[in-house]
Scaffold this active site. Structure first.
Site, mmCIF file in Angstrom:
data_model
loop_
_atom_site.group_PDB
_atom_site.id
_atom_site.type_symbol
_atom_site.label_atom_id
_atom_site.label_comp_id
_atom_site.label_asym_id
_atom_site.label_seq_id
_atom_site.Cartn_x
_atom_site.Cartn_y
_atom_site.Cartn_z
ATOM 1 N N GLY A 78 -3.699 -37.861 1.955
ATOM 2 C CA GLY A 78 -4.741 -38.388 2.769
ATOM 3 C C GLY A 78 -5.585 -37.186 3.705
ATOM 4 O O GLY A 78 -5.067 -36.239 4.015
ATOM 5 N N GLY A 79 -6.793 -37.573 3.781
ATOM 6 C CA GLY A 79 -7.693 -36.698 4.469
ATOM 7 C C GLY A 79 -8.061 -35.189 3.643
ATOM 8 O O GLY A 79 -8.305 -35.300 2.315
ATOM 9 N N ASP A 80 -7.841 -34.152 4.108
ATOM 10 C CA ASP A 80 -7.719 -32.910 3.516
ATOM 11 C C ASP A 80 -6.407 -32.308 3.601
ATOM 12 O O ASP A 80 -5.516 -32.441 4.292
ATOM 13 C CB ASP A 80 -8.772 -31.850 4.385
ATOM 14 C CG ASP A 80 -9.123 -30.654 3.935
ATOM 15 O OD1 ASP A 80 -9.889 -30.346 3.042
ATOM 16 O OD2 ASP A 80 -8.073 -29.819 4.051
ATOM 17 N N ASP A 133 0.859 -39.495 -0.876
ATOM 18 C CA ASP A 133 1.335 -39.929 0.372
ATOM 19 C C ASP A 133 0.978 -41.269 0.987
ATOM 20 O O ASP A 133 0.267 -42.099 0.136
ATOM 21 C CB ASP A 133 0.360 -38.877 1.521
ATOM 22 C CG ASP A 133 1.423 -37.555 1.486
ATOM 23 O OD1 ASP A 133 2.484 -37.394 0.969
ATOM 24 O OD2 ASP A 133 0.624 -36.435 2.230
ATOM 25 N N PRO A 174 -10.391 -40.112 4.101
ATOM 26 C CA PRO A 174 -9.630 -41.034 5.418
ATOM 27 C C PRO A 174 -9.097 -42.239 5.237
ATOM 28 O O PRO A 174 -8.532 -42.774 6.085
ATOM 29 C CB PRO A 174 -10.816 -40.957 6.274
ATOM 30 C CG PRO A 174 -12.160 -41.062 5.582
ATOM 31 C CD PRO A 174 -11.885 -40.135 4.333
ATOM 32 N N THR A 180 -11.953 -34.881 5.925
ATOM 33 C CA THR A 180 -10.850 -35.224 6.896
ATOM 34 C C THR A 180 -11.098 -36.278 7.952
ATOM 35 O O THR A 180 -12.190 -36.565 8.207
ATOM 36 C CB THR A 180 -10.793 -33.971 7.713
ATOM 37 O OG1 THR A 180 -9.877 -34.266 8.652
ATOM 38 C CG2 THR A 180 -11.960 -33.483 8.387
ATOM 39 N N MET A 231 -2.293 -37.969 14.864
ATOM 40 C CA MET A 231 -1.187 -38.443 14.936
ATOM 41 C C MET A 231 -0.490 -38.158 16.511
ATOM 42 O O MET A 231 0.644 -37.975 16.790
ATOM 43 C CB MET A 231 -0.220 -37.163 14.283
ATOM 44 C CG MET A 231 -0.582 -37.396 12.787
ATOM 45 S SD MET A 231 0.167 -35.951 11.586
ATOM 46 C CE MET A 231 -0.413 -34.491 12.308
ATOM 47 N N LYS A 236 5.681 -40.078 3.891
ATOM 48 C CA LYS A 236 6.307 -39.867 5.144
ATOM 49 C C LYS A 236 5.893 -40.879 6.200
ATOM 50 O O LYS A 236 5.215 -40.760 7.002
ATOM 51 C CB LYS A 236 5.963 -38.613 5.547
ATOM 52 C CG LYS A 236 6.488 -37.652 4.713
ATOM 53 C CD LYS A 236 5.919 -36.235 4.749
ATOM 54 C CE LYS A 236 6.507 -35.194 3.944
ATOM 55 N NZ LYS A 236 5.837 -33.596 4.160
ATOM 56 N N PRO A 274 14.942 -56.159 -3.832
ATOM 57 C CA PRO A 274 15.779 -55.878 -3.086
ATOM 58 C C PRO A 274 15.645 -54.448 -2.222
ATOM 59 O O PRO A 274 15.883 -54.519 -1.024
ATOM 60 C CB PRO A 274 17.037 -55.698 -3.849
ATOM 61 C CG PRO A 274 16.944 -56.263 -5.063
ATOM 62 C CD PRO A 274 15.390 -56.449 -5.203
ATOM 63 N N ALA A 277 7.312 -48.155 -8.122
ATOM 64 C CA ALA A 277 6.083 -47.408 -8.383
ATOM 65 C C ALA A 277 4.986 -48.465 -9.038
ATOM 66 O O ALA A 277 3.646 -48.323 -8.325
ATOM 67 C CB ALA A 277 6.143 -46.493 -9.517
#
Length: 419
Positions: free
Chosen positions: A265-267, A212, A189, A295, A349, A234, A44, A23
């Protein structure tokens, strides 16, 4: 202890070694990349967010434990680990080579400190609090508020904002500063300055931040001391943290009394699963604040010089997710209907399925010569813009090595502002 000497390091093209892949490194690496440093990461294992930087070619990763020779040729080292024995080994190797060393585990033993930072365009303000990170953060926040006010934006804790809970029909409005709650915050964004004023304020108050992959990394660098950072990245087609686990983290931390910011991220509600997270919190009795974000569906085309609407050119724009192929039974999109529209089509995406998407649009009547563009990493320093046509854009994107995150725009607006 003597006072530290303040200094602005020009790290562009110079090697900086970061030891640790957790982190702390996730928070510190984005600022080094923003400074143009040649970052070598030694650990590692990595968080998904750091792995994304590696996959994008922004830094080099050695998947092993630290060795003193890693510091050969380095200008700075950050020991982003909490093991004092391992950190001391890094510190000793740095001292032997006369390299300044930042230590996450022990500020007293470090030869350099990372200040509390706020950024306003070309202006960077760094505050050292005499070894007290809370004092530094407090002063930094006051300076940021002053700078924002001078630009016409008032940012103070005394602003009255009205009801903050967006959980329909459940409970009473929450007080923004109350513990045991969750805020779903849209981070924008990619440019860290595009987060809203309210979103940034809540982020500075958080006890836990669940972030995210697409969150601007520099925002994490400005978190206050002691914040728990949960990397909920993700990575497309790679490691991911199940949505159910993210929901559980939000609920568990809030029920334990923490103020949790889910930074997205975004909205939060534009393909962000914010609705699922709100429902999970509501079912557990956790109050939720929703802070809309800028967004990428609109901001990224704008940053590339493409307005999604334009007088006498496009009176409509449609935002669609392309993460499911058009011929998949799981697809909820009527691509044949979209092909018949005259306005702008914005696809998020959709890079993996771009060939199938464009083929479907062509089959159902959208002309092959329709202008199209792909914008990679829009609003950031890594922004790339590919301009093409609907018939050629999928092949062109492959040929140019375009990678996610990327926004695809189809329509006559793509070239409407070209000189």
């Amino acid at each position: 202890m003597s006072n530290p000497y303040p200094l602005g390091l020009r790290l562009a093209g110079r090697r900086v070694v970061v030891v640790g892949g957790g982190a702390v490194a996730t928070r510190r690496v984005p600022a080094l990349l923003d400074a143009g440093a040649d970052v070598l990461l030694v650990s590692p294992e990595l968080t998904p967010a750091l792995r994304a930087h590696v996959d994008a070619g922004r830094l080099r990763w050695e998947a092993r434990r630290f060795a003193p020779a890693d510091l050969d040729g380095a200008w700075l080292v950050q020991a982003a680990i909490d093991d004092p024995v391992a950190a001391e080994a890094v510190s000793a190797a740095a001292a032997e080579r006369r390299i300044f060393c930042v230590r996450a585990d022990d500020r007293v033993a470090a030869s350099a400190w990372t200040p509390a930072v706020t950024r306003h365009g070309p202006v960077t303000v760094a505050v050292l609090g005499g070894g007290d990170p809370r004092r530094a953060m407090s002063v930094r926040d006051a300076i940021r508020a002053l700078l924002s006010a001078r630009k016409g934006t008032l940012l103070t804790d005394s602003v009255e904002e009205g009801p903050a809970v967006d959980t329909p029909g459940r409970g009473e409005p929450a007080v923004d500063r109350a513990p045991g709650r969750v805020a779903l915050v849209g981070a924008g964004p990619g440019d860290p300055e595009l987060i809203t004023v309210k979103g940034w304020r809540l982020l500075t108050e958080a006890d836990v931040v669940v972030a995210d992959r697409l969150v601007p990394g520099l925002l994490l660098d400005e978190l206050r001391a002691g914040v728990e950072l949960v990397d909920a990245s993700k990575i497309p087609y790679g490691p991911f943290r199940a949505q159910e686990e993210i929901n559980r983290i939000l609920v568990d931390r809030a029920l334990a009394g923490a103020f949790v910011v889910r930074l997205k991220g975004g909205d939060p509600y534009v393909f962000g699963r914010g609705g699922e997270e709100l429902l999970a919190c509501a079912a557990a009795g956790v109050p939720v604040t929703v802070v809309p974000g800028v967004t990428s569906a609109i901001a990224v085309p704008a940053a590339a010089g493409i307005p999604v609407t334009h007088r006498a050119v496009a009176h409509e724009f449609t935002v669609v997710s392309g993460h499911v192929a058009p011929d998949s039974p799981a697809s909820l999109v009527r691509w044949e209907a979209l092909a018949g529209l005259r306005g702008t089509l914005v696809i998020l995406m959709g890079l993996k399925n771009l060939a199938a998407i464009t083929a479907t649009l062509l089959t159902h009547g959208r002309p092959a010569e329709t202008p199209a563009a792909v914008v990679q990493e829009g609003t950031t320093g890594g922004q790339r813009v590919l301009r093409s046509t609907l018939g050629a854009v999928a092949a062109d994107a492959v040929a140019e090595g375009i990678r996610p995150p990327a926004v695809v725009v189809v329509g006559d607006v793509v070239g409407v502002l070209d000189g």
